[in-house]
Design an enzyme around this catalytic site. Sequence first.
Site, PDB file in Angstrom:
ATOM      1  N   TYR A 105     -17.675  10.131  12.516  1.00 64.63           N
ATOM      2  CA  TYR A 105     -16.291   9.906  12.949  1.00 64.63           C
ATOM      3  C   TYR A 105     -16.228   9.471  14.409  1.00 64.63           C
ATOM      4  O   TYR A 105     -15.378   8.656  14.791  1.00 64.63           O
ATOM      5  CB  TYR A 105     -15.422  11.137  12.693  1.00 64.63           C
ATOM      6  CG  TYR A 105     -14.830  11.109  11.305  1.00 64.63           C
ATOM      7  CD1 TYR A 105     -13.742  10.307  11.011  1.00 64.63           C
ATOM      8  CD2 TYR A 105     -15.403  11.840  10.276  1.00 64.63           C
ATOM      9  CE1 TYR A 105     -13.231  10.231   9.731  1.00 64.63           C
ATOM     10  CE2 TYR A 105     -14.902  11.785   8.996  1.00 64.63           C
ATOM     11  CZ  TYR A 105     -13.813  10.979   8.726  1.00 64.63           C
ATOM     12  OH  TYR A 105     -13.321  10.893   7.453  1.00 64.63           O
ATOM     13  N   GLN A 143      -1.258   3.587   4.831  1.00 68.81           N
ATOM     14  CA  GLN A 143      -2.490   4.199   4.315  1.00 68.81           C
ATOM     15  C   GLN A 143      -3.570   4.213   5.395  1.00 68.81           C
ATOM     16  O   GLN A 143      -4.628   4.783   5.198  1.00 68.81           O
ATOM     17  CB  GLN A 143      -3.000   3.385   3.113  1.00 68.81           C
ATOM     18  CG  GLN A 143      -2.037   3.368   1.945  1.00 68.81           C
ATOM     19  CD  GLN A 143      -2.398   2.278   0.941  1.00 68.81           C
ATOM     20  OE1 GLN A 143      -3.191   2.494   0.036  1.00 68.81           O
ATOM     21  NE2 GLN A 143      -1.825   1.105   1.092  1.00 68.81           N
ATOM     22  N   ASP A 146      -5.925   4.340  11.481  1.00 69.66           N
ATOM     23  CA  ASP A 146      -6.339   3.818  12.793  1.00 69.66           C
ATOM     24  C   ASP A 146      -5.337   4.091  13.905  1.00 69.66           C
ATOM     25  O   ASP A 146      -5.639   3.877  15.081  1.00 69.66           O
ATOM     26  CB  ASP A 146      -6.641   2.322  12.700  1.00 69.66           C
ATOM     27  CG  ASP A 146      -5.494   1.512  12.103  1.00 69.66           C
ATOM     28  OD1 ASP A 146      -4.329   1.892  12.288  1.00 69.66           O
ATOM     29  OD2 ASP A 146      -5.787   0.486  11.450  1.00 69.66           O
ATOM     30  N   HIS A 161      -2.819   9.104   4.851  1.00 73.56           N
ATOM     31  CA  HIS A 161      -4.221   9.566   4.831  1.00 73.56           C
ATOM     32  C   HIS A 161      -4.645  10.254   6.117  1.00 73.56           C
ATOM     33  O   HIS A 161      -5.825  10.546   6.288  1.00 73.56           O
ATOM     34  CB  HIS A 161      -5.160   8.379   4.543  1.00 73.56           C
ATOM     35  CG  HIS A 161      -4.917   7.733   3.217  1.00 73.56           C
ATOM     36  ND1 HIS A 161      -5.465   6.527   2.846  1.00 73.56           N
ATOM     37  CD2 HIS A 161      -4.166   8.129   2.163  1.00 73.56           C
ATOM     38  CE1 HIS A 161      -5.073   6.212   1.623  1.00 73.56           C
ATOM     39  NE2 HIS A 161      -4.273   7.166   1.195  1.00 73.56           N
ATOM     40  N   THR A 233      -1.950  -4.536   1.456  1.00 75.67           N
ATOM     41  CA  THR A 233      -2.642  -3.530   0.648  1.00 75.67           C
ATOM     42  C   THR A 233      -2.960  -4.126  -0.712  1.00 75.67           C
ATOM     43  O   THR A 233      -2.168  -4.888  -1.263  1.00 75.67           O
ATOM     44  CB  THR A 233      -1.817  -2.237   0.487  1.00 75.67           C
ATOM     45  OG1 THR A 233      -2.518  -1.346  -0.386  1.00 75.67           O
ATOM     46  CG2 THR A 233      -0.425  -2.499  -0.043  1.00 75.67           C
TER      47      THR A 233
HETATM   48  P1  OAD Z   1      -7.714  -2.944   0.818  1.00 75.81           P
HETATM   49  O1  OAD Z   1      -8.898  -3.317   1.607  1.00 75.81           O
HETATM   50  O2  OAD Z   1      -7.920  -2.441  -0.562  1.00 75.81           O
HETATM   51  O3  OAD Z   1      -6.781  -4.193   0.714  1.00 75.81           O
HETATM   52  C1  OAD Z   1      -6.506  -4.967   1.840  1.00 75.81           C
HETATM   53  C2  OAD Z   1      -5.503  -6.006   1.440  1.00 75.81           C
HETATM   54  O4  OAD Z   1      -5.142  -6.680   2.642  1.00 75.81           O
HETATM   55  C3  OAD Z   1      -6.013  -7.045   0.468  1.00 75.81           C
HETATM   56  O5  OAD Z   1      -5.066  -7.194  -0.567  1.00 75.81           O
HETATM   57  C4  OAD Z   1      -6.098  -8.309   1.316  1.00 75.81           C
HETATM   58  O6  OAD Z   1      -5.815  -9.477   0.555  1.00 75.81           O
HETATM   59  C5  OAD Z   1      -5.047  -8.048   2.349  1.00 75.81           C
HETATM   60  N1  OAD Z   1      -5.214  -8.749   3.615  1.00 75.81           N
HETATM   61  C6  OAD Z   1      -6.362  -9.167   4.217  1.00 75.81           C
HETATM   62  N2  OAD Z   1      -6.107  -9.711   5.406  1.00 75.81           N
HETATM   63  C7  OAD Z   1      -4.773  -9.631   5.581  1.00 75.81           C
HETATM   64  C8  OAD Z   1      -3.900 -10.031   6.621  1.00 75.81           C
HETATM   65  N3  OAD Z   1      -4.358 -10.618   7.744  1.00 75.81           N
HETATM   66  N4  OAD Z   1      -2.573  -9.797   6.458  1.00 75.81           N
HETATM   67  C9  OAD Z   1      -2.111  -9.208   5.326  1.00 75.81           C
HETATM   68  N5  OAD Z   1      -2.894  -8.827   4.317  1.00 75.81           N
HETATM   69  C10 OAD Z   1      -4.208  -9.022   4.439  1.00 75.81           C
HETATM   70  O7  OAD Z   1      -6.891  -1.925   1.707  1.00 75.81           O
HETATM   71  P2  OAD Z   1      -5.841  -0.844   1.244  1.00 75.81           P
HETATM   72  O8  OAD Z   1      -4.981  -1.350   0.155  1.00 75.81           O
HETATM   73  O9  OAD Z   1      -5.227  -0.323   2.482  1.00 75.81           O
HETATM   74  O10 OAD Z   1      -8.605   4.625   1.175  1.00 75.81           O
HETATM   75  O11 OAD Z   1      -6.786   0.243   0.655  1.00 75.81           O
HETATM   76  C11 OAD Z   1      -6.192   1.392   0.191  1.00 75.81           C
HETATM   77  C12 OAD Z   1      -7.149   2.489   0.391  1.00 75.81           C
HETATM   78  O12 OAD Z   1      -8.379   2.119  -0.207  1.00 75.81           O
HETATM   79  C13 OAD Z   1      -7.468   2.730   1.818  1.00 75.81           C
HETATM   80  O13 OAD Z   1      -6.543   3.585   2.455  1.00 75.81           O
HETATM   81  C14 OAD Z   1      -8.806   3.333   1.692  1.00 75.81           C
HETATM   82  C15 OAD Z   1      -9.455   2.482   0.626  1.00 75.81           C
HETATM   83  O14 OAD Z   1     -10.384   3.119  -0.163  1.00 75.81           O
HETATM   84  C16 OAD Z   1      -9.406   5.498   1.529  1.00 75.81           C
HETATM   85  O15 OAD Z   1     -10.293   5.298   2.319  1.00 75.81           O
HETATM   86  C17 OAD Z   1      -9.059   6.750   0.901  1.00 75.81           C
END
Ligand code: OAD
Length: 297
Positions: A105, A143, A146, A161, A233
């Site tokens: 961490y 979610q 940071d 989270h 997301t």
């Molecule tokens: P993901 O990494 O699953 O998804 C990121 C999303 O952001 C994708 O759909 C990309 O297409 C999109 N993306 C990328 N660049 C971008 C930008 N510049 N502007 C807008 N969108 C963009 O991330 P999360 O959905 O946050 O959990 O993931 C959910 C959870 O999965 C996280 O909190 C984490 C992970 O496992 C844990 O760690 C528990």
Amino acid sequence: MDEVRERIASARAIAVLTGAGISADSGVPTFRGGGQASGLAGDWPGRGGIADPKARLLGNSSQDDATAPHGPPQMNTPLWRTHRAEELATPEAFARDPRLVWEWYDWRRSLIAAVRPNAGHDALVDLERYEHQRGGRFTLITQNVDGLHAEAGSRHLLELHGNIWTMRCTVCHAVSMDRRVPLPLTPHLPVCAGCGGLLRPHIVWFGESLDPAIIQSAVDAAVSCDLFLVIGTSGVVQPAASLASMAREAGAWVVEVNPERSASAAVHCWLAGRAAEILPRLLPDAWQAGGKGASDV
Ligand code: OAD
């Protein structure tokens, strides 16, 4: 775009769900998707490798954080290469080897400390001010751990989270904030100022439940808003992924901002592009590009 701006202008309650994508433009890598994560993300090894196992593990009571299982090559030491996030971000790992988990961490905190909020984070601060000035309600659900939304200035923020800058006592459960980078980890690991108990990151780890009050507040915001924005997301991790559907079923208009279509089927409108580019353009003209006609919230 015009319709979304009109909906924002007429909304009485706005709820926003963000994921790793909004921090991508700050240089924090996403877990999934091929969006334009400017800065370091594309250069970091391990993208994708960590995501699917986590997605499998994450049910509605099992979460960790959205920022850290990847690192720049120069910092991806052999130690961290041999440990995956789901092996370290667990209560079992901490019970077995708290020093290892704290060192991991500490490394992640140093990565996040080096990045700053981007125009997407800033636009959500402006949107909150705009909505409050009009007497409306605004809730930002993230979610991400940071802390970039808070750093940008978002006020009504629900961090599903947790937050990587906070710690919790394993004995008395008191929560404290500590932004030191690096953390002093020798000769002793961080201990509670109140009771002397061992501190742990105040993050929801694999196998742990989300704070019921926080998830309830998120659900309340989703089902009582008339506009729900889903930003950056992939929509595959529960329970956050269900919030858009809940909002839509309750009558909200749902907008997605993402370079790619996410797994959410609940979206009325998809604005394809990076959050840092799209979000500032959603605000009314007077609020764009520094022309904010409002005092602070
Ligand atoms: P993901 O990494 O699953 O998804 C990121 C999303 O952001 C994708 O759909 C990309 O297409 C999109 N993306 C990328 N660049 C971008 C930008 N510049 N502007 C807008 N969108 C963009 O991330 P999360 O959905 O946050 O959990 O993931 C959910 C959870 O999965 C996280 O909190 C984490 C992970 O496992 C844990 O760690 C528990």
